[in-house]
Design a protein around this motif. Structure first.
Motif, PDB file in Angstrom:
ATOM      1  N   LYS A   1       0.833  -1.214   0.000  1.00 51.35           N
ATOM      2  CA  LYS A   1       0.000   0.000   0.000  1.00 51.35           C
ATOM      3  C   LYS A   1       0.868   1.265   0.000  1.00 51.35           C
ATOM      4  N   LYS A   2       1.868   1.263   0.824  1.00 51.50           N
ATOM      5  CA  LYS A   2       2.769   2.431   0.923  1.00 51.50           C
ATOM      6  C   LYS A   2       3.550   2.605  -0.391  1.00 51.50           C
ATOM      7  N   ILE A   3       3.932   1.463  -1.008  1.00 51.22           N
ATOM      8  CA  ILE A   3       4.666   1.544  -2.280  1.00 51.22           C
ATOM      9  C   ILE A   3       3.759   2.170  -3.340  1.00 51.22           C
TER      10      ILE A   3
ATOM     11  N   ALA B   1       2.519   6.666  -6.805  1.00 46.78           N
ATOM     12  CA  ALA B   1       1.480   7.556  -7.350  1.00 46.78           C
ATOM     13  C   ALA B   1       1.967   9.010  -7.384  1.00 46.78           C
ATOM     14  N   LYS B   2       3.001   9.294  -6.571  1.00 42.91           N
ATOM     15  CA  LYS B   2       3.562  10.664  -6.569  1.00 42.91           C
ATOM     16  C   LYS B   2       4.604  10.828  -7.686  1.00 42.91           C
ATOM     17  N   GLY B   3       4.740   9.775  -8.526  1.00 35.71           N
ATOM     18  CA  GLY B   3       5.699   9.840  -9.645  1.00 35.71           C
ATOM     19  C   GLY B   3       7.119   9.500  -9.215  1.00 35.71           C
TER      20      GLY B   3
ATOM     21  N   VAL C   1       8.700   3.647   4.568  1.00 37.33           N
ATOM     22  CA  VAL C   1       8.787   3.313   5.997  1.00 37.33           C
ATOM     23  C   VAL C   1       8.756   4.626   6.780  1.00 37.33           C
ATOM     24  N   LYS C   2       7.559   5.009   7.292  1.00 34.00           N
ATOM     25  CA  LYS C   2       7.398   6.235   8.103  1.00 34.00           C
ATOM     26  C   LYS C   2       8.080   7.440   7.449  1.00 34.00           C
ATOM     27  N   ALA C   3       7.784   7.640   6.176  1.00 38.34           N
ATOM     28  CA  ALA C   3       8.310   8.776   5.408  1.00 38.34           C
ATOM     29  C   ALA C   3       9.841   8.862   5.465  1.00 38.34           C
TER      30      ALA C   3
ATOM     31  N   SER D   1      13.651  11.655   3.279  1.00 40.35           N
ATOM     32  CA  SER D   1      13.521  11.342   4.696  1.00 40.35           C
ATOM     33  C   SER D   1      12.920  12.479   5.516  1.00 40.35           C
ATOM     34  N   ALA D   2      12.055  12.081   6.469  1.00 39.95           N
ATOM     35  CA  ALA D   2      11.392  13.050   7.351  1.00 39.95           C
ATOM     36  C   ALA D   2      12.242  13.388   8.565  1.00 39.95           C
ATOM     37  N   GLY D   3      13.537  13.057   8.547  1.00 35.98           N
ATOM     38  CA  GLY D   3      14.408  13.370   9.690  1.00 35.98           C
ATOM     39  C   GLY D   3      14.211  12.364  10.818  1.00 35.98           C
ATOM     40  N   ILE D   4      14.436  12.796  12.011  1.00 33.33           N
ATOM     41  CA  ILE D   4      14.377  11.878  13.164  1.00 33.33           C
ATOM     42  C   ILE D   4      12.973  11.321  13.374  1.00 33.33           C
ATOM     43  N   TYR D   5      12.889  10.029  13.716  1.00 34.67           N
ATOM     44  CA  TYR D   5      11.601   9.414  14.061  1.00 34.67           C
ATOM     45  C   TYR D   5      11.232   9.929  15.453  1.00 34.67           C
ATOM     46  N   LEU D   6      10.296  10.866  15.481  1.00 37.00           N
ATOM     47  CA  LEU D   6      10.076  11.677  16.680  1.00 37.00           C
ATOM     48  C   LEU D   6       9.697  10.884  17.941  1.00 37.00           C
ATOM     49  N   PRO D   7       8.863   9.820  17.854  1.00 28.45           N
ATOM     50  CA  PRO D   7       8.547   9.115  19.101  1.00 28.45           C
ATOM     51  C   PRO D   7       9.765   8.492  19.786  1.00 28.45           C
TER      52      PRO D   7
ATOM     53  N   HIS E   1      24.699   8.853  17.327  1.00 25.73           N
ATOM     54  CA  HIS E   1      23.336   9.133  16.884  1.00 25.73           C
ATOM     55  C   HIS E   1      23.348   9.976  15.595  1.00 25.73           C
ATOM     56  N   PHE E   2      22.194  10.558  15.303  1.00 26.17           N
ATOM     57  CA  PHE E   2      21.963  11.270  14.042  1.00 26.17           C
ATOM     58  C   PHE E   2      23.042  12.320  13.706  1.00 26.17           C
ATOM     59  N   GLY E   3      23.440  13.092  14.733  1.00 24.47           N
ATOM     60  CA  GLY E   3      24.383  14.190  14.501  1.00 24.47           C
ATOM     61  C   GLY E   3      25.714  13.720  13.943  1.00 24.47           C
TER      62      GLY E   3
ATOM     63  N   GLY F   1      12.945  13.605  -2.325  1.00 29.96           N
ATOM     64  CA  GLY F   1      11.734  13.644  -1.508  1.00 29.96           C
ATOM     65  C   GLY F   1      11.983  14.659  -0.412  1.00 29.96           C
ATOM     66  N   SER F   2      11.400  14.410   0.747  1.00 26.44           N
ATOM     67  CA  SER F   2      11.585  15.366   1.840  1.00 26.44           C
ATOM     68  C   SER F   2      12.997  15.274   2.402  1.00 26.44           C
ATOM     69  N   CYS F   3      13.442  16.377   2.914  1.00 24.42           N
ATOM     70  CA  CYS F   3      14.752  16.412   3.545  1.00 24.42           C
ATOM     71  C   CYS F   3      14.639  17.478   4.627  1.00 24.42           C
ATOM     72  N   VAL F   4      14.275  16.993   5.830  1.00 23.50           N
ATOM     73  CA  VAL F   4      13.783  17.922   6.845  1.00 23.50           C
ATOM     74  C   VAL F   4      14.769  18.103   7.990  1.00 23.50           C
ATOM     75  N   ALA F   5      14.787  19.301   8.537  1.00 26.60           N
ATOM     76  CA  ALA F   5      15.486  19.647   9.778  1.00 26.60           C
ATOM     77  C   ALA F   5      16.971  19.304   9.694  1.00 26.60           C
ATOM     78  N   GLY F   6      17.520  18.643  10.738  1.00 26.44           N
ATOM     79  CA  GLY F   6      18.942  18.338  10.746  1.00 26.44           C
ATOM     80  C   GLY F   6      19.367  17.619   9.481  1.00 26.44           C
TER      81      GLY F   6
HETATM   82  C1  1VU Z   1      17.598  16.594  13.697  1.00 28.01           C
HETATM   83  C2  1VU Z   1      16.231  17.084  13.974  1.00 28.01           C
HETATM   84  C3  1VU Z   1      15.169  16.410  13.141  1.00 28.01           C
HETATM   85  O1  1VU Z   1      15.396  15.649  12.254  1.00 28.01           O
HETATM   86  S1  1VU Z   1      13.603  16.815  13.569  1.00 28.01           S
HETATM   87  C4  1VU Z   1      12.664  16.013  12.368  1.00 28.01           C
HETATM   88  C5  1VU Z   1      11.436  16.695  12.227  1.00 28.01           C
HETATM   89  N1  1VU Z   1      10.720  16.137  11.095  1.00 28.01           N
HETATM   90  C6  1VU Z   1       9.584  16.675  10.689  1.00 28.01           C
HETATM   91  O2  1VU Z   1       9.107  17.622  11.218  1.00 28.01           O
HETATM   92  C7  1VU Z   1       8.947  16.016   9.507  1.00 28.01           C
HETATM   93  C8  1VU Z   1       7.536  15.618   9.800  1.00 28.01           C
HETATM   94  N2  1VU Z   1       6.967  14.912   8.660  1.00 28.01           N
HETATM   95  C9  1VU Z   1       6.429  15.576   7.604  1.00 28.01           C
HETATM   96  O3  1VU Z   1       6.387  16.781   7.546  1.00 28.01           O
HETATM   97  C10 1VU Z   1       5.856  14.733   6.512  1.00 28.01           C
HETATM   98  O4  1VU Z   1       5.704  13.407   7.006  1.00 28.01           O
HETATM   99  C11 1VU Z   1       6.712  14.704   5.234  1.00 28.01           C
HETATM  100  C12 1VU Z   1       8.177  14.426   5.555  1.00 28.01           C
HETATM  101  C13 1VU Z   1       6.587  16.035   4.507  1.00 28.01           C
HETATM  102  C14 1VU Z   1       6.236  13.562   4.296  1.00 28.01           C
HETATM  103  O5  1VU Z   1       4.872  13.685   4.089  1.00 28.01           O
HETATM  104  P1  1VU Z   1       4.012  12.472   3.462  1.00 28.01           P
HETATM  105  O6  1VU Z   1       4.751  11.907   2.314  1.00 28.01           O
HETATM  106  O7  1VU Z   1       2.650  12.996   3.216  1.00 28.01           O
HETATM  107  O8  1VU Z   1       3.996  11.351   4.561  1.00 28.01           O
HETATM  108  P2  1VU Z   1       3.134  11.325   5.897  1.00 28.01           P
HETATM  109  O9  1VU Z   1       3.170  12.642   6.583  1.00 28.01           O
HETATM  110  O10 1VU Z   1       1.819  10.730   5.604  1.00 28.01           O
HETATM  111  O11 1VU Z   1       3.987  10.303   6.797  1.00 28.01           O
HETATM  112  C15 1VU Z   1       3.975   8.911   6.559  1.00 28.01           C
HETATM  113  C16 1VU Z   1       4.082   8.214   7.891  1.00 28.01           C
HETATM  114  O12 1VU Z   1       5.316   8.607   8.515  1.00 28.01           O
HETATM  115  C17 1VU Z   1       5.067   9.198   9.786  1.00 28.01           C
HETATM  116  N3  1VU Z   1       6.071  10.263  10.001  1.00 28.01           N
HETATM  117  C18 1VU Z   1       6.442  11.231   9.149  1.00 28.01           C
HETATM  118  N4  1VU Z   1       7.439  11.940   9.653  1.00 28.01           N
HETATM  119  C19 1VU Z   1       7.720  11.412  10.848  1.00 28.01           C
HETATM  120  C20 1VU Z   1       8.682  11.691  11.861  1.00 28.01           C
HETATM  121  N5  1VU Z   1       9.601  12.625  11.697  1.00 28.01           N
HETATM  122  N6  1VU Z   1       8.656  10.944  12.958  1.00 28.01           N
HETATM  123  C21 1VU Z   1       7.763   9.962  13.128  1.00 28.01           C
HETATM  124  N7  1VU Z   1       6.862   9.614  12.194  1.00 28.01           N
HETATM  125  C22 1VU Z   1       6.852  10.337  11.086  1.00 28.01           C
HETATM  126  C23 1VU Z   1       3.662   9.718   9.687  1.00 28.01           C
HETATM  127  O13 1VU Z   1       3.110   9.852  10.958  1.00 28.01           O
HETATM  128  C24 1VU Z   1       3.010   8.617   8.883  1.00 28.01           C
HETATM  129  O14 1VU Z   1       2.813   7.497   9.733  1.00 28.01           O
HETATM  130  P3  1VU Z   1       1.652   6.425   9.458  1.00 28.01           P
HETATM  131  O15 1VU Z   1       1.931   5.798   8.136  1.00 28.01           O
HETATM  132  O16 1VU Z   1       0.372   7.220   9.439  1.00 28.01           O
HETATM  133  O17 1VU Z   1       1.740   5.471  10.595  1.00 28.01           O
END
Ligand code: 1VU
Length: 534
Positions: free
Chosen positions: A25-27, A32-34, A96-98, A129-135, A146-148, A170-175
Motif C-alpha cells: 500500500k505504501k509503495i 502515485a507521486k511519480g 517506511v514512516k516517510a 527522509s522526514a528526519g528523526i523518528y520523533l517518538p 546518533h543522528f548528529g 523527496g523530503s529532507c527535513v530539519a537536521g
Molecule cells: C535533527 C532534527 C530532526 O530531524 S527533527 C525532524 C522533524 N521532522 C519533521 O518535522 C517532519 C515531519 N513529517 C512531515 O512533515 C511529513 O511526514 C513529510 C516528511 C513532509 C512527508 O509527508 P508524506 O509523504 O505525506 O507522509 P506522511 O506525513 O503521511 O507520513 C507517513 C508516515 O510517517 C510518519 N512520520 C512522518 N514523519 C515522521 C517523523 N519525523 N517521525 C515519526 N513519524 C513520522 C507519519 O506519521 C506517517 O505514519 P503512518 O503511516 O500514518 O503510521
C-alpha cells in the motif's frame, strides 16, 4: 533440528518480505507521486549486469513491532558500480514512516559511511527522509553514535577526499537538510524534492508565517533563489542520469596494491558445502572441505599443517585475489603431544599459530579472511596452567592491530572470546556476514542455562531457599529458550552485529568485491603489534 534447505528457504522468504519495505500500500501511494522506490532508484543508478553487495538488509527486523516496524532500517544500502566506479549507495525508503530515522537507521547510515571511509569509496545519498523518528528521539538524537554523527562524518569524509554526491528526491527535513548540502553535489527533483530546516507547520507555529513547503524549500527556490542546491531535474530518472554523468568524469586514486591474478572457480563443487555442513551444530566436520569449495582451483596452501590443528591457516586465491585464511577446524584432531583436541575449540598451540600467520599476512600485504565456527577457548586447569590466556591475547593482539583488511564469515558457532579472536564485529572487519547456519552468543543456550542455574541455585541456597528438581528444570528451560531465541543469525543482523545473513554460495562474491573495495584505500599505517605476551 533445521536442515540447510529449510534455512535457505527461510532466508529467501525473509528477503522477499523485506524487499517490500513499508508494504504494498505504501509503495503504491509512493509511486502515485511519480517517484521510484528506494530499490528502483538503486537499480536505475548502478551499471547494468554488474555485481553488488547489499548490507544491513535485516537491520531493525522485529525490533520495533509496537511502532509498526522499521524494515531494512528505513533505507537500502549497497556497494556497487556507477559508471564503472565502485561506490557506496544509501537510498532512503520513504515507504517506511516517510523515511524517518529510527535508532537502527542511524546505526545503518553510520555503517555505510564507515564502509565508505575505510575503503575510501565515493558515496551517493538518495535522500527522501522526514528526519528523526520523533517518538524515539531520545534514542537517536544526541549521543555520539546518533543522528548528529552523520554530518560530522560528512565533514570529515570531505576533508579526507571522499567524493559525496547527494540527490534530494523527496523530503529532507530539519537536521537532515545538512546531509545533502555538505556533499560535493546536491541535486534536486522538481515537485517531489524539498529541503528545509523547518517545514511549513513549524514555521507557522513558531513565527506565524504562512508558506507552503514547495515555496519554502522546493527545487526552484533552492536552485534559483537560495543557491543551496546545484541543479534541478524533472524526475527521478533524469536526476539519477546526472549522478551517472558525475561518476563518469571522476578520476582514479591510488590503490592499496593487493595481489590479483586470473580468477578460477573452485574445482570441487561449491554446492557440496550444503551437504558437508552437518545440520547438528555439535557434530564435527572437516573445514578444509569447506575452504576447498570457496577458493580458486580448490587450492589451499596450509601453514604449519601439523601444528595447532584446531585452527587452519593458509594462503589461497578467491576470484584471483590473494588471501590469508584463518578458520576454525571442527574435526577432532590429535595434537603433537598425542592428546585429542576438540574441533571448534581454540587451544594454546592453535592461537599461537594463528597469531604468527596473521603477522605474516600483514608483513606481505595479504587480506585476511576469517571463517568462524568456534565454541571458545579451551577451559580447565590443564589449559589455564599451559598459559592459554597469553596465547589467546597474542592472537587477539596480532588480529586487532592488523593493517590489512579483514573479512569475517560466521559459518557455524560464534561463541565467547572465540568471536573476538576470530575477528568479530568489535575488531573492524571490513565486512562481516553470517551464513544461514551461523549462531552468535556468549555461549550456547544449553551452556548458559547450566551456568546460570548453578549461580542462581547457589544464591538462593545462601538465602536458605532450596529449589527442587522440577523448579530447577523449569529455570533451565526458561533460560535456554531465551538464549536460543537470541542465537539466530537474524537477531545478530537485525542489531547490525553483522552486515547480513547469506547463502554460503555468496561468500566468494563478497570477499572478491570486499577486497576490490579495500584496494581503493592504500595502507598508510605500519604494522605494529605493540607488547605481546611470550
Ligand atoms: C535533527 C532534527 C530532526 O530531524 S527533527 C525532524 C522533524 N521532522 C519533521 O518535522 C517532519 C515531519 N513529517 C512531515 O512533515 C511529513 O511526514 C513529510 C516528511 C513532509 C512527508 O509527508 P508524506 O509523504 O505525506 O507522509 P506522511 O506525513 O503521511 O507520513 C507517513 C508516515 O510517517 C510518519 N512520520 C512522518 N514523519 C515522521 C517523523 N519525523 N517521525 C515519526 N513519524 C513520522 C507519519 O506519521 C506517517 O505514519 P503512518 O503511516 O500514518 O503510521
Amino acid at each position: 533440528m533445521q536442515t540447510i534447505e529449510n534455512l535457505l528457504q527461510e532466508l529467501k522468504e525473509k528477503y522477499e518480505q523485506l524487499k517490500m519495505g513499508g508494504g504494498l500500500k505504501k509503495i503504491q501511494s509512493h509511486k502515485a507521486k511519480g517517484k521510484l522506490t528506494a530499490r528502483e532508484r538503486i537499480e536505475y543508478l548502478i551499471d547494468k549486469d554488474t555485481k553488488y553487495i547489499e548490507f544491513g538488509l535485516f537491520a531493525g527486523d522485529g525490533m520495533y513491532e509496537e511502532e509498526g516496524g522499521c524494515p531494512n532500517g528505513g533505507c537500502v544500502c549497497i556497494i556497487g558500480f556507477v559508471s564503472g566506479k565502485m561506490c557506496v549507495i544509501v537510498s532512503n525508503d520513504a515507504t517506511v514512516k516517510a523515511g524517518a530515522w529510527f535508532p537502527i537507521s542511524a546505526k545503518k547510515n553510520l555503517r555505510a559511511q564507515e564502509i565508505a571511509m575505510e575503503n575510501r569509496l565515493p558515496i551517493v545519498y538518495l535522500v527522501d527522509s522526514a528526519g528523526i523518528y520523533l517518538p524515539l528521539q531520545s534514542e537517536v538524537f544526541a549521543d555520539k553514535e546518533h543522528f548528529g554523527r552523520i554530518f560530522r562524518n560528512n565533514a570529515q569524509m570531505s576533508s579526507i577526499g571522499i567524493p559525496q554526491v547527494a540527490a534530494i528526491m523527496g523530503s529532507c527535513v530539519a537536521g537532515g537538510a545538512y546531509l545533502p548540502i555538505m556533499s560535493d553535489y546536491a541535486l534536486i527533483v522538481e515537485g517531489s524534492g524539498s529541503v528545509f530546516l523547518a517545514g511549513s507547520y513549524l514555521v507557522k507555529s513558531s513565527i506565524g508565517e504562512d508558506i507552503d513547503n514547495e515555496t519554502l524549500g522546493g527545487a526552484t527556490t533552492h536552485c534559483e533563489i537560495s543557491g543551496v542546491t546545484d541543479n534541478k531535474f524533472p524526475n527521478d530518472e533524469a536526476c539519477l542520469d546526472e549522478i551517472r554523468n558525475i561518476f563518469d568524469k571522476m578520476g582514479h586514486f591510488d590503490k592499496a596494491g593487493f595481489d590479483k591474478k586470473e580468477s578460477f572457480l573452485p574445482i570441487k563443487d561449491p554446492n557440496e558445502i550444503y551437504s558437508i555442513l552437518p545440520a547438528d551444530r555439535g557434530k564435527p566436520y572437516d573445514m578444509v572441505e569447506i575452504i576447498e569449495r570457496i577458493v580458486d582451483n580448490s587450492e589451499f596452501d596450509q601453514y604449519k599443517k601439523g601444528y595447532g590443528q584446531t585452527i587452519l591457516c593458509g594462503l589461497a586465491r578467491i576470484d584471483g585475489w590473494a588471501v590469508g585464511i584463518v578458520a576454525n577446524q571442527r574435526k577432532i584432531v590429535k595434537s603433537k603431544k598425542g592428546e585429542m583436541q576438540m574441533g571448534g575449540v581454540i587451544y594454546s598451540d592453535s592461537a599461537d599459530k594463528a597469531a604468527r600467520f596473521i603477522m605474516n599476512c600483514n608483513q606481505q600485504k595479504i587480506p585476511l579472511v576469517f571463517l568462524q565456527d568456534v565454541t571458545g577457548f579451551m577451559v580447565g586447569s590443564r589449559s589455564e596452567h599451559g598459559g592459554i590466556i597469553k596465547d589467546g591475547a597474542k592472537m587477539v593482539n596480532a588480529m586487532a592491530n592488523s593493517v590489512v583488511p579483514k573479512f569475517t564469515f560466521i559459518v557455524g558457532n560464534s561463541y565467547g572470546a572465540g568471536n573476538y579472536a576470530m575477528c568479530g564485529k568489535a575488531y573492524d572487519p571490513r565486512l562481516i556476514y553470517s551464513w544461514v547456519t551461523g549462531q552468535m552468543a556468549v555461549m550456547s543456550g544449553a551452556s548458559a542455562a547450566k551456568t546460570l542455574v548453578q549461580i542462581q541455585t547457589a544464591t538462593l541456597k545462601s538465602k536458605g531457599i532450596v529449589i527442587d528438581e522440577i523448579e530447577e528444570n523449569e529455570l533451565l528451560d526458561k533460560i535456554t529458550d531465551r538464549y536460543n531465541s537470541q542465537l539466530s543469525p537474524y537477531f545478530a543482523a537485525s542489531n547490525l552485529w553483522t552486515d547480513g545473513v547469506i547463502d554460503p554460495l555468496e561468500t566468494r562474491k563478497i570477499i572478491s568485491m570486499g577486497i576490490e573495495a579495500a584496494n581503493h584505500a592504500p595502507i598508510t599505517k605500519r604494522y605494529n603489534v605493540g607488547v605481546i605476551q611470550t
